[in-house]
Design a protein around this motif. Sequence first.
Motif, PDB file in Angstrom:
ATOM      1  N   THR A  99       0.666  -1.227   0.029  1.00 48.81           N
ATOM      2  CA  THR A  99       0.079   0.152  -0.013  1.00 48.81           C
ATOM      3  C   THR A  99       0.884   1.326  -0.097  1.00 48.81           C
ATOM      4  O   THR A  99       0.635   2.060   0.646  1.00 48.81           O
TER       5      THR A  99
ATOM      6  N   ARG B 210      -0.439   5.137   0.017  1.00 49.89           N
ATOM      7  CA  ARG B 210      -1.006   5.649   1.254  1.00 49.89           C
ATOM      8  C   ARG B 210       0.228   5.706   2.275  1.00 49.89           C
ATOM      9  O   ARG B 210       0.151   6.696   2.993  1.00 49.89           O
TER      10      ARG B 210
ATOM     11  N   PHE C 189       2.308   9.000   1.922  1.00 49.35           N
ATOM     12  CA  PHE C 189       1.642  10.125   2.583  1.00 49.35           C
ATOM     13  C   PHE C 189       2.373  10.697   3.777  1.00 49.35           C
ATOM     14  O   PHE C 189       2.475  11.853   4.004  1.00 49.35           O
TER      15      PHE C 189
ATOM     16  N   TYR D 215      -1.103  13.944  -2.084  1.00 48.98           N
ATOM     17  CA  TYR D 215      -1.557  12.777  -2.886  1.00 48.98           C
ATOM     18  C   TYR D 215      -1.216  12.896  -4.377  1.00 48.98           C
ATOM     19  O   TYR D 215      -0.895  12.010  -5.106  1.00 48.98           O
TER      20      TYR D 215
ATOM     21  N   ARG E 102       1.010  10.325  -6.476  1.00 53.53           N
ATOM     22  CA  ARG E 102       0.706   9.754  -7.736  1.00 53.53           C
ATOM     23  C   ARG E 102       1.572   9.930  -8.754  1.00 53.53           C
ATOM     24  O   ARG E 102       2.061   9.115  -9.632  1.00 53.53           O
TER      25      ARG E 102
ATOM     26  N   ARG F 156      -3.843  -9.898  -3.752  1.00 53.97           N
ATOM     27  CA  ARG F 156      -3.390  -9.932  -2.489  1.00 53.97           C
ATOM     28  C   ARG F 156      -4.419 -10.149  -1.232  1.00 53.97           C
ATOM     29  O   ARG F 156      -4.172 -10.844  -0.416  1.00 53.97           O
ATOM     30  N   LEU F 157      -5.568  -9.515  -1.443  1.00 53.81           N
ATOM     31  CA  LEU F 157      -6.520  -9.496  -0.176  1.00 53.81           C
ATOM     32  C   LEU F 157      -7.621 -10.633  -0.272  1.00 53.81           C
ATOM     33  O   LEU F 157      -8.367 -10.754   0.307  1.00 53.81           O
TER      34      LEU F 157
ATOM     35  N   TYR G 109     -14.894  -3.153  14.746  1.00 60.16           N
ATOM     36  CA  TYR G 109     -15.731  -2.801  13.375  1.00 60.16           C
ATOM     37  C   TYR G 109     -17.096  -3.195  13.887  1.00 60.16           C
ATOM     38  O   TYR G 109     -18.100  -2.614  13.426  1.00 60.16           O
TER      39      TYR G 109
ATOM     40  N   MET H  22     -11.341   3.652  10.329  1.00 65.44           N
ATOM     41  CA  MET H  22     -10.112   2.854  11.062  1.00 65.44           C
ATOM     42  C   MET H  22      -9.681   1.685   9.851  1.00 65.44           C
ATOM     43  O   MET H  22     -10.418   1.522   9.046  1.00 65.44           O
TER      44      MET H  22
ATOM     45  N   LEU I 115      -8.855  -1.767   8.467  1.00 61.82           N
ATOM     46  CA  LEU I 115      -9.063  -3.127   8.754  1.00 61.82           C
ATOM     47  C   LEU I 115      -7.830  -3.943   8.065  1.00 61.82           C
ATOM     48  O   LEU I 115      -7.859  -4.217   6.880  1.00 61.82           O
TER      49      LEU I 115
ATOM     50  N   ASP J  56      -6.731  12.013   4.740  1.00 66.79           N
ATOM     51  CA  ASP J  56      -5.307  11.354   5.158  1.00 66.79           C
ATOM     52  C   ASP J  56      -5.209   9.802   4.696  1.00 66.79           C
ATOM     53  O   ASP J  56      -4.315   9.704   4.381  1.00 66.79           O
ATOM     54  N   MET J  57      -6.306   9.204   4.789  1.00 64.00           N
ATOM     55  CA  MET J  57      -6.455   7.927   4.586  1.00 64.00           C
ATOM     56  C   MET J  57      -6.555   7.735   2.926  1.00 64.00           C
ATOM     57  O   MET J  57      -6.494   6.588   2.419  1.00 64.00           O
ATOM     58  N   GLY J  58      -6.627   8.763   2.293  1.00 66.11           N
ATOM     59  CA  GLY J  58      -6.461   8.835   0.744  1.00 66.11           C
ATOM     60  C   GLY J  58      -8.041   8.869   0.131  1.00 66.11           C
ATOM     61  O   GLY J  58      -8.149   8.773  -1.056  1.00 66.11           O
TER      62      GLY J  58
ATOM     63  N   THR K 294      -9.916   9.224  -6.256  1.00 63.07           N
ATOM     64  CA  THR K 294      -9.590   7.963  -5.860  1.00 63.07           C
ATOM     65  C   THR K 294     -10.681   7.071  -5.892  1.00 63.07           C
ATOM     66  O   THR K 294     -11.649   7.146  -6.049  1.00 63.07           O
TER      67      THR K 294
ATOM     68  N   ALA L  53     -17.180  -1.075   5.311  1.00 59.04           N
ATOM     69  CA  ALA L  53     -15.901  -1.212   4.984  1.00 59.04           C
ATOM     70  C   ALA L  53     -15.593  -1.130   3.584  1.00 59.04           C
ATOM     71  O   ALA L  53     -16.286  -1.394   2.639  1.00 59.04           O
TER      72      ALA L  53
ATOM     73  N   ARG M 156     -12.701  -0.552   0.127  1.00 54.86           N
ATOM     74  CA  ARG M 156     -11.440  -0.891  -0.244  1.00 54.86           C
ATOM     75  C   ARG M 156     -10.734   0.317  -1.160  1.00 54.86           C
ATOM     76  O   ARG M 156     -11.385   0.800  -2.217  1.00 54.86           O
TER      77      ARG M 156
ATOM     78  N   PHE N 165      -7.036   1.491  -3.091  1.00 55.25           N
ATOM     79  CA  PHE N 165      -5.823   1.197  -3.368  1.00 55.25           C
ATOM     80  C   PHE N 165      -5.085   0.196  -2.441  1.00 55.25           C
ATOM     81  O   PHE N 165      -4.271   0.455  -1.729  1.00 55.25           O
ATOM     82  N   GLY N 166      -5.774  -0.921  -2.414  1.00 52.66           N
ATOM     83  CA  GLY N 166      -5.285  -2.051  -1.506  1.00 52.66           C
ATOM     84  C   GLY N 166      -5.478  -2.120   0.144  1.00 52.66           C
ATOM     85  O   GLY N 166      -4.886  -2.579   0.807  1.00 52.66           O
ATOM     86  N   VAL N 167      -6.124  -0.800   0.462  1.00 50.78           N
ATOM     87  CA  VAL N 167      -6.387  -0.744   1.917  1.00 50.78           C
ATOM     88  C   VAL N 167      -7.767  -1.102   2.243  1.00 50.78           C
ATOM     89  O   VAL N 167      -8.759  -0.508   1.608  1.00 50.78           O
ATOM     90  N   THR N 168      -8.076  -1.636   3.125  1.00 50.86           N
ATOM     91  CA  THR N 168      -9.615  -1.804   3.559  1.00 50.86           C
ATOM     92  C   THR N 168      -9.548  -0.963   4.810  1.00 50.86           C
ATOM     93  O   THR N 168      -9.143  -0.729   5.827  1.00 50.86           O
ATOM     94  N   LEU N 169     -10.641  -0.108   4.553  1.00 55.24           N
ATOM     95  CA  LEU N 169     -10.935   1.379   5.534  1.00 55.24           C
ATOM     96  C   LEU N 169     -12.483   1.052   6.170  1.00 55.24           C
ATOM     97  O   LEU N 169     -13.268   0.951   5.279  1.00 55.24           O
ATOM     98  N   ALA N 170     -12.585   1.106   7.401  1.00 60.14           N
ATOM     99  CA  ALA N 170     -13.912   1.071   7.949  1.00 60.14           C
ATOM    100  C   ALA N 170     -14.223   2.528   8.211  1.00 60.14           C
ATOM    101  O   ALA N 170     -13.594   3.323   9.046  1.00 60.14           O
ATOM    102  N   LEU N 171     -15.545   2.999   7.988  1.00 57.84           N
ATOM    103  CA  LEU N 171     -16.012   4.252   7.981  1.00 57.84           C
ATOM    104  C   LEU N 171     -17.494   4.105   8.428  1.00 57.84           C
ATOM    105  O   LEU N 171     -18.282   3.328   8.197  1.00 57.84           O
TER     106      LEU N 171
END
Lengths: 761, 79
Positions: free
Chosen positions: A126, A129, A132, A292, A296, A312-313, A418, A531, A533, B32-34, B39, B54, B56, B58-64
């Motif tokens: 990643t 991110r 940053f 950003y 990029r 990957r996930l 969560y 947050m 995960l 900040d988290m992108g 995006t 949840a 996704r 750029f490869g990140v899983t984010l909960a909001l």
Amino acid sequence: MSVTYDGTEANDGGEAYEWHHTSPLLDSLSQTPRIALVGNPNCGKTTAFNQYTGTHQHVANYPGVTVESKEGFSRLDDARVLLLDLPGTYSLTAYSQEEIVTREALLPKDDKERPQAVIDVVDASTLERGMFLTVQILEMGLPVVLACNMMDEVRKAGTVIDMNLLSRRLGIPVFPVVARKGEGLDAALRAAVAAGQGEAMEPLHISYGSDLNPVLMEMEKKIVHANALLDRYPPRWTAVKVLEGDEALVAELGAYDAALLESLSAMRDTLSRHLEATLRIAPEAVITDYRYAYIRGVLRDGVVRKDNTKDRLAMTDKLDSVFTNALAGPLIMLGVMYAMFYTTFELGAYPQGWLEAFFGWLGTVVGNILPDGLLKSLLVNGIIDGVGGVLSFVPLIMIMFLLIAFLDDSGYMARMAYMLDRVFRMFGLHGASVMPYIVSGGIAGGCAIPGVMATRTLRSPKEKLATLLTLPFMACGAKLPVFLLLVGVFFQENKALVMFSLMLAGWAAALLVSRLLRSTIIRGDATPFVMELPPYRLPSLRSVLIHCWERTWMYIKKAGTVLLAISVLLWAAMTFPELDEEKARPFETEIAMLEEQIRLLPADADEAARSDLASSLEEKQAALASEELRYSFAGRLGTFVEPVTLPAGFDWRTDIALISGIAAKEAIVSTLGTAYSLGEQDPEEATGLAERLAKDPAWSKAVALALMLFVLLYSPCFVALVVIRQEAGSWKWLAFSVIFNTVLAYGVAVAAYRIGSLVWG
Amino acid sequence: MKTLPLRQLTTGKKATVVHVSAKGELGRRIRDMGLIPGTEVEIVGRAPLRDPVALRLFGVTLALRNKEADFVTVEVVEA
């Protein structure tokens, strides 16, 4: 070396101020290089730190904050390198303690503490991110080495990262790293030390677009002209921070030069109004967007080549479809919590028992060696009992934190937060509050001490405070003997139901009080949840063990030292003043007489006669102990507060027991035993006391109910208070916990006594 | 082009962020988290109580939280 790459437009040119920070350490190579480790949460930074330093590390405390950072030494050839492990953070604004601590450590007030270089650990999967944070450190003008961690996962996913191209575009050394295997770490550290000893780094100059650039340049000029904070921050960075509305920096700047701040703020306001009118956004949003955009730009054209056939996930998504499933998710979560509890308390009971037995044995040995008297009493009843009580919890804490570290590192903890956030939010808490609650006794039998320490995983300060102030209401393991005793005597017919209700009462009190606190003294909007995960990963044994050991050692150190003092104090309160000779004499004469009679019994005497005498001797000794206790400071205090506690049905004996319970809740049953002249009671098996209470007319269901609720809710024990102070960061919250909880408990107990008296007659 | 609040995006559909209206700390954290214009995001799941959500990116899983997701406007990427 000037690094100005901004993807779209060229450098603004203009008369750039040459900001070169010369650290005094750079001049003398003989001194230990200082290297900071920085990175996002879950990027493997701590794993890298553990690999670098092994066990040569310690927690570095910053005054007033509870986010911790660590220091440790690593070896590079023959030289020692000091590494700072800073808290995981995504950004360097001033919103969270993690960010503030990291910023303070990177550009400290004291020049001697400035790191010569930074190793920025990013999860290579990643990069976008992770970088940053990288650009923000580069903007501070610190030499950075980029450690692209978890390259094994990247390779497995078929992704290729062109490290050379990335390095050229960023103008800094970049290394592929697999921290858990130690791969690439040495090279990164070597490069960092070299970078720190090389030329001073020019701060990265990002273009922030046609709206901001001219304003920034103007601001920079003013800052340079006023010579404001130039010894600490690059002027452009200061300007950017003012535009971001960064409170910490604005305060510092205002204290240095109020007039300058005023003129800069005016510029910011004009810009804000313009941006709001044209783009509907604030300057800080523009700044983030351009950062950003810069990233990029750096990553464009083949720095990262992904294999689109591999995801990957995929594994994480599969696991999530089960673990966070609407139906299976909550069930599995309950199972995990229960298993965790079962393991901790079933498994922990053995070593806990051994430790208790050891301290019991130690007490007996010391008791046999020393002559009767104050010294013996102090050593055995004060110090060994007190410190032994604390240390016997060590195995529980170790197991608990072993499991917590495992759940946290594996990524499951984030899922629990969560899933539960919706529920906890109603009470002004955060999904991540669940773990501390559970640990504290959310499933009866926990302990508030590791519970308070577990609040460290909460990244939102208000929610954290509300959690740690309310978790002592849970039915912790030390309160259970009191409940078992009273339920056994007064609620024989529905034991299980009453015990379960008490546990629920703990939850209800914690959640409702938290709601109350969050709408009164800890008022404020919910901290954004936002947050990550993280992908599920198998935690490394090493990091789980190190984490667990840190927590345990912290407990032993803090609790041990404070509790030693408290034990002595409590012992003194229950021993002094000693009973008058005159008052003690009648008891002592009788005791001496009985002892003499037993001694004189012929060897072939009747067993019954012997045991009769022995039991009357015990009775007399217990009566003396009770009288001594009543005469002591603690006893007098109990007698003194009796009028206040009578409305709840408590007499002076109960009061003394409750006072001693503030030292440790385990002491309640044993003190009650002493006060009822029964000698010391084994809290696990207080049959004598149970019989006594059942017969006593002063006791009833109503009193028992009132007492159980009081014990559930009143002041946390001393050790818990100590850790509360430490985590909440002020004595104020310690005092609050003692006073508020006791008052609440009193109110509830009086109400319960009244209602109980009406219902049961 | 259809724009909608992020909350209303169906699970599994890809979309591009067009605007983030949150201010202050929330806005800061989201960005900040992108989560910034341009995006690409996808909703990968919702918590058992349908909140938080949840994402996704750029490869990140984010909960909001849903309430927080309302500040993000997206534009569905036509497949």
